[in-house]
Every structure is written in C-alpha cells, then in structure tokens.
Motif scaffolding. Structure first.
Motif, PDB file in Angstrom:
ATOM      1  N   UNK A   1       0.827  -1.207   0.000  1.00  0.00           N
ATOM      2  CA  UNK A   1       0.000   0.000   0.000  1.00  0.00           C
ATOM      3  C   UNK A   1       0.864   1.261   0.000  1.00  0.00           C
ATOM      4  N   UNK A   2       2.076   1.148   0.499  1.00  0.00           N
ATOM      5  CA  UNK A   2       3.019   2.257   0.390  1.00  0.00           C
ATOM      6  C   UNK A   2       3.369   2.557  -1.060  1.00  0.00           C
ATOM      7  N   UNK A   3       3.561   1.496  -1.857  1.00  0.00           N
ATOM      8  CA  UNK A   3       3.805   1.673  -3.293  1.00  0.00           C
ATOM      9  C   UNK A   3       2.616   2.379  -3.936  1.00  0.00           C
ATOM     10  N   UNK A   4       1.418   1.940  -3.584  1.00  0.00           N
ATOM     11  CA  UNK A   4       0.199   2.554  -4.121  1.00  0.00           C
ATOM     12  C   UNK A   4       0.120   4.018  -3.716  1.00  0.00           C
ATOM     13  N   UNK A   5       0.424   4.320  -2.464  1.00  0.00           N
ATOM     14  CA  UNK A   5       0.436   5.712  -2.002  1.00  0.00           C
ATOM     15  C   UNK A   5       1.407   6.552  -2.825  1.00  0.00           C
ATOM     16  N   UNK A   6       2.634   6.038  -2.993  1.00  0.00           N
ATOM     17  CA  UNK A   6       3.656   6.798  -3.705  1.00  0.00           C
ATOM     18  C   UNK A   6       3.258   7.016  -5.165  1.00  0.00           C
ATOM     19  N   UNK A   7       2.656   6.009  -5.786  1.00  0.00           N
ATOM     20  CA  UNK A   7       2.219   6.153  -7.178  1.00  0.00           C
ATOM     21  C   UNK A   7       1.093   7.181  -7.289  1.00  0.00           C
ATOM     22  N   UNK A   8       0.181   7.158  -6.340  1.00  0.00           N
ATOM     23  CA  UNK A   8      -0.915   8.127  -6.333  1.00  0.00           C
ATOM     24  C   UNK A   8      -0.387   9.549  -6.140  1.00  0.00           C
ATOM     25  N   UNK A   9       0.534   9.721  -5.212  1.00  0.00           N
ATOM     26  CA  UNK A   9       1.090  11.049  -4.950  1.00  0.00           C
ATOM     27  C   UNK A   9       1.892  11.571  -6.140  1.00  0.00           C
ATOM     28  N   UNK A  10       2.404  10.638  -6.961  1.00  0.00           N
ATOM     29  CA  UNK A  10       3.134  11.026  -8.168  1.00  0.00           C
ATOM     30  C   UNK A  10       2.188  11.383  -9.318  1.00  0.00           C
ATOM     31  N   UNK A  11       0.883  11.306  -9.073  1.00  0.00           N
ATOM     32  CA  UNK A  11      -0.090  11.704 -10.076  1.00  0.00           C
ATOM     33  C   UNK A  11      -0.329  10.688 -11.172  1.00  0.00           C
ATOM     34  N   UNK A  12      -0.163   9.400 -10.867  1.00  0.00           N
ATOM     35  CA  UNK A  12      -0.281   8.374 -11.905  1.00  0.00           C
ATOM     36  C   UNK A  12      -1.715   7.916 -12.171  1.00  0.00           C
ATOM     37  N   UNK A  13      -2.673   8.503 -11.489  1.00  0.00           N
ATOM     38  CA  UNK A  13      -4.106   8.266 -11.758  1.00  0.00           C
ATOM     39  C   UNK A  13      -4.459   6.771 -11.756  1.00  0.00           C
ATOM     40  N   UNK A  14      -4.001   6.088 -10.726  1.00  0.00           N
ATOM     41  CA  UNK A  14      -4.280   4.663 -10.573  1.00  0.00           C
ATOM     42  C   UNK A  14      -5.673   4.443  -9.986  1.00  0.00           C
ATOM     43  N   UNK A  15      -6.158   3.224 -10.128  1.00  0.00           N
ATOM     44  CA  UNK A  15      -7.390   2.801  -9.465  1.00  0.00           C
ATOM     45  C   UNK A  15      -7.090   1.476  -8.779  1.00  0.00           C
ATOM     46  N   UNK A  16      -7.448   1.378  -7.504  1.00  0.00           N
ATOM     47  CA  UNK A  16      -7.104   0.204  -6.704  1.00  0.00           C
ATOM     48  C   UNK A  16      -8.318  -0.698  -6.548  1.00  0.00           C
ATOM     49  N   UNK A  17      -8.119  -1.988  -6.813  1.00  0.00           N
ATOM     50  CA  UNK A  17      -9.135  -3.002  -6.554  1.00  0.00           C
ATOM     51  C   UNK A  17      -8.733  -3.747  -5.287  1.00  0.00           C
ATOM     52  N   UNK A  18      -9.607  -3.726  -4.297  1.00  0.00           N
ATOM     53  CA  UNK A  18      -9.287  -4.219  -2.953  1.00  0.00           C
ATOM     54  C   UNK A  18     -10.017  -5.535  -2.695  1.00  0.00           C
ATOM     55  N   UNK A  19      -9.252  -6.627  -2.595  1.00  0.00           N
ATOM     56  CA  UNK A  19      -9.850  -7.886  -2.134  1.00  0.00           C
ATOM     57  C   UNK A  19     -10.359  -7.704  -0.710  1.00  0.00           C
ATOM     58  N   UNK A  20     -11.556  -8.179  -0.427  1.00  0.00           N
ATOM     59  CA  UNK A  20     -12.064  -8.080   0.948  1.00  0.00           C
ATOM     60  C   UNK A  20     -11.188  -8.851   1.931  1.00  0.00           C
ATOM     61  N   UNK A  21     -10.618  -9.957   1.472  1.00  0.00           N
ATOM     62  CA  UNK A  21      -9.675 -10.793   2.225  1.00  0.00           C
ATOM     63  C   UNK A  21     -10.348 -11.539   3.375  1.00  0.00           C
ATOM     64  N   UNK A  22     -11.085 -12.558   3.030  1.00  0.00           N
ATOM     65  CA  UNK A  22     -11.653 -13.459   4.013  1.00  0.00           C
ATOM     66  C   UNK A  22     -10.540 -14.287   4.641  1.00  0.00           C
TER      67      UNK A  22
END
Length: 352
Positions: free
Chosen positions: A170-191
C-alpha cells in the motif's frame, strides 16, 4: 529515554505505549495501552496488532517498556520475556528478527550484552526508524514500476495500519498516487477476517485514492475484463529462494495473475527476509480458530452463519512459489527471484 513517536497504528507518548485496535476499524478508532508483555502478546494474538512490520515494532517497544518498569530484572528473566514475545505469532519473521536485535544476538559475548533501559530504548527506537525508512524506500522503488492509469489489485492490508510509516504494497500505491499516476485500486475483501474490506479501504479513504472493493472470488473476472494491470501484495516471511508467505488467498491471486499475464509483486522490507529458510516449504503456517471461518466479527458485532461444531480449515497464510512472482520489491531494490537469491547469498557472505 525512549523518544516519543506517533504513527497511524502505534504511538509512544508520555511514557505510554498505545496501539490502535485494528479489530474495531473502520468505524471505531480506539487506542489501547500496552503496559506489560502479556498485554502485547494478547493484542498480537487477537489481531488488534497485525502486519508483520508492525508486530515486530510493537513487540520490541513492549520489551523496552518491560525493562524500563523492571529495573531489577536479571538477564535470564529478560531473555525469557523476549522469548514469550518472540513466539506470539509463528509466521511473521519481522517479530523474530526485531526481538533478536533487542536481545543483541549479534553480540557473541553474552556478558557484554547491555540490557539496561537506556540501551533497550536506543535499540527499540532504531528499529522503529529503520522500519519507517524501509517503507519509504520500497514505496519509491515500487512506484517507479507503476504506469499511468493502471488498475492495481491488492490483497489484505499492507499500509500504515500494518506498519509504521508508508506501508509496503500500500506504500507503493500511495507513492504512485502522490506522483499523479491516476491509478485505481481493486481491494480484495480478504476473508476470513476482512482486512482488505475493513482496513485497506479505511486507509484509501483517508488519502482519497480511488478504489473499488471486491469479494475475493471476483478478481479473475476483473482480470479477464482487462481491468487489472498489476498486483501488489505484502509478505510476512520471504524464504531464501524468493518463495513467500502472505495472507491466505495470496497464492490464488498469484495463479490468476500468471494465467492472465499480469505482473505480480511481493513488497516487503529486508526485516521480512529469512535467509535461514531455504524455501516456502519450510515456513511455519499459523492455524487459527474455527470461529473466524464460521462467521465474521468487527466493529459491527459478531455473526455466525455455520453450525458451531462445523469442521473448518483456517490457515492464516499461504505460500506463493517463486515461479509465480514477477519481482520482489524490497527497500534495497527490485529483484526477480534469481537475482534475489544471489543478493541474499551475498548478504549472508558479508555477515559471516
């Protein structure tokens, strides 16, 4: 003595160690004080504290608190307490590595090991700082791989709730988002414990990162539809050959990613690597209570949907083999499994 610090899920202020009770999220933010090693062991086992890096940090600070509050404790007693903390969960190797640092196993002369409160405070704070810095570095390395507009699937929770600092996957996702890469995250509920549904969504909401929550069994449909271009997951223990243990269901995601030719990355700090473990077959897998599969619980309360005596299978983790891994993203760089194994051997050689 120990400097104050505060992160999303753990803080030490005014000589009090407190943790955010992850069982109560996302609706209730409740902090609990850990006064004794027994408190911390209970919090770890009941998953009030979870996430391999956070478990290691929390246990280390708890050991300092014990030494601070028991100035007359002898070496044997301190080692016994450290062993109790070390054994709170069997799979997350950060816990073992950090406790070994606290009791100074690298110091061969036992008589020279310093178990004073001042020394333990120094070691505990250095562990906290190191984990924060490792999160920052791996986040930056991983964000360089992420392309503009990608859909990214993640499993379980790997952010500031599970670590001090940025997080791992999630840190990678944060850094990519802050860099303006316009990502979209799909979150497994994780049973079965819904760490994705309860915790990852909580963190993404806080940072206003676009996301979609899905049931675990929906990932293949999204991959087939071309909605997912990359998978980022955490790790609780990485073996020498690159196999790694992570939250149950990670292996299934890796198989799906391989079939759909989607890059699959494990993200973790060096403290998650176990050079003494030759492969995933040697990683101990924690078995948890049947109640977690028979129903669900959280801030909403508890519900059971299966007969109370129903037989269950409830491993907390599974192992993803290196053949399914595109790369491992560490705080030291990005490695395919062949180069990772060479790197581990090099580090072992330098230490011997």
């Amino acid at each position: 003595m120990l400097k104050d610090f505060e992160y999303l899920s753990i803080r030490y202020k005014d000589e009090k160690l407190e943790i955010l009770d992850q069982r109560r999220l996302p609706d209730i933010e409740e902090w609990m004080e850990s006064k004794t090693p027994e408190d911390m062991i209970t919090y770890i086992k009941q998953l009030s504290v979870r996430g391999a890096p956070l478990i290691g940090v929390a246990a280390s600070v708890a050991l300092f608190v014990y030494v601070r509050d028991h100035p007359d404790a002898d070496r044997k007693t301190i080692v016994e307490v450290s062993d109790q903390l070390r054994n709170a969960r069997p799979t997350a190797v950060n816990l073992m590595n950090n406790i070994d640092t606290m009791i100074q196993l690298s110091q061969p002369d036992q008589d020279k090991r310093d178990y004073s409160a001042e020394k333990m405070a120094e070691l505990a704070y250095s562990i906290v700082e190191a984990e924060v810095e490792m999160c920052r570095r791996m986040s930056e390395f991983g964000a360089e791989l992420v392309q503009q507009g990608e859909g990214i699937l993640t499993h379980c929770n790997t952010g500031g709730v599970a670590t001090p600092g940025m997080g791992t996957a999630l840190g990678v996702i944060r850094a990519a988002h802050r860099a303006g890469k316009q990502i979209h995250v799909y979150v497994d509920e994780t049973r079965p414990l819904l760490q994705g549904g309860r915790l990852t969504t909580y963190e993404l909401e806080r940072e206003q990162i676009p996301y979609t929550l899905i049931c675990d069994n929906m990932a293949a449909t999204l991959m087939a539809a071309g909605k997912i271009q990359r998978v980022l997951v955490g790790a609780d223990r990485i073996a020498r050959n690159g196999d790694f243990a992570n939250k149950i269901g990670t292996y299934s995601v890796a198989v799906l990613a391989k079939y759909h030719n989607i890059p699959f990355h494990g993200v973790a700090p060096w403290s998650t690597v176990d050079p003494a473990c030759p492969s995933g077959k040697h990683i101990p897998i924690e078995q948890r209570a049947p109640q977690e599969v028979q129903g669900a619980s959280g801030a909403f309360g508890s519900v059971r949907w299966a007969p109370k005596d129903s037989q269950t299978f409830n491993p907390a983790f599974d192992v993803t083999p290196n053949s399914l891994i595109t790369s491992l993203i560490l705080d030291t760089g990005v490695y395919d499994c062949q180069s990772f194994e060479k790197y581990v051997e090099q580090i072992k050689g330098n230490l011997s």
